[in-house]
Design a protein around this motif. Structure first.
Motif, short mmCIF file in Angstrom:
data_model
loop_
_atom_site.label_atom_id
_atom_site.label_comp_id
_atom_site.label_asym_id
_atom_site.label_seq_id
_atom_site.Cartn_x
_atom_site.Cartn_y
_atom_site.Cartn_z
N GLY A 1 0.83 -1.23 -0.03
CA GLY A 1 0.04 0.09 0.01
C GLY A 1 0.87 1.30 0.16
O GLY A 1 0.35 2.20 -0.46
N THR A 2 2.08 0.84 0.28
CA THR A 2 3.07 2.42 0.20
C THR A 2 3.70 2.45 -1.00
O THR A 2 4.55 1.54 -1.25
N LYS A 3 3.24 3.31 -2.00
CA LYS A 3 3.70 3.40 -3.13
C LYS A 3 5.06 4.27 -3.20
O LYS A 3 5.12 5.17 -2.50
N LEU A 4 5.93 4.30 -4.09
CA LEU A 4 7.27 4.92 -3.84
C LEU A 4 7.54 5.77 -5.09
O LEU A 4 7.74 5.36 -6.25
N ALA A 5 7.61 6.99 -4.90
CA ALA A 5 7.87 7.97 -5.86
C ALA A 5 9.44 8.15 -5.99
O ALA A 5 10.10 8.04 -4.98
N GLY A 6 9.94 8.71 -7.15
CA GLY A 6 11.25 8.98 -7.34
C GLY A 6 12.06 7.77 -7.66
O GLY A 6 13.19 8.24 -7.89
#
Length: 188
Positions: free
Chosen positions: A50-55
């Motif tokens: 559920g924790t989406k990672l940007a960058g």
């Protein structure tokens, strides 16, 4: 008997008929079939999807196409639309992480996804039928939903080394003897 004339009575556009020296030649234009699919790359935390990672930065290459350098957005996604399918067969998608999101370890090695294409149910064009990961380390999975090949890549958080190095100033109230530090119990 000898054929003297010829004509088309029922046909779609592009059909023609010729009569030459008693031979009837019928030509039917064949419309080239095409299709497309979308590719979505989703970057998530390995302990909580559920924790989406940007960058996260990736190099992505579809089939014989040009390699693209792309970065995950705030939703942890990279979306490529309208990837052309021009024939039945397989296409290889190569995905390589070049830079991990802040606080995460970079994936080592490329992920290769094989997309199998085939005719759609109507027989009028092509679509992505199946997909599978052929090369990857743990933490990657693939699925096809509504014409989108979705590749999920999980990253592990970095483990921080909190060891005290050359910063011990006193042990039990006294300056440490650097010759004996390996034998000192600094838990007091």
């Amino acid at each position: 008997y000898e054929a003297k004339t010829s004509r088309i009575t029922t046909a779609e556009d592009g059909a023609k008929v010729e009569l030459t020296n008693g031979t009837v030649k019928v030509t039917v234009a064949d419309e080239k079939k095409e299709g497309k699919y979308n590719l979505q790359l989703l970057k998530v935390d390995s302990q909580n999807e559920g924790t989406k990672l940007a960058g996260a930065k990736f190099k992505v290459k579809v089939g014989n196409g040009t390699e693209q350098e792309l970065t995950t957005n705030e939703a942890g996604e990279i979306n490529l639309s309208d990837i052309k399918i021009e024939e039945v067969g397989t296409q290889t998608v190569k995905i390589e992480e070049t830079e991990a999101p802040e606080g995460y370890n970079k994936k080592i090695g490329a992920i290769e996804v094989e997309v199998t294409t085939g005719l759609n149910a109507e027989g009028t064009g092509y679509e992505a039928k199946t997909s599978r990961i052929t090369t990857a380390e743990d933490g990657a999975k693939v699925e096809i939903t509504n014409g989108t090949v979705k590749v999920t890549v999980a990253n592990e958080k970095k483990n921080f080394d909190l060891a005290l190095r050359k910063s011990i100033t006193k042990i039990n109230g006294q300056a440490p003897n650097t010759n004996r530090l390996a034998n000192v119990d600094a838990s007091n």
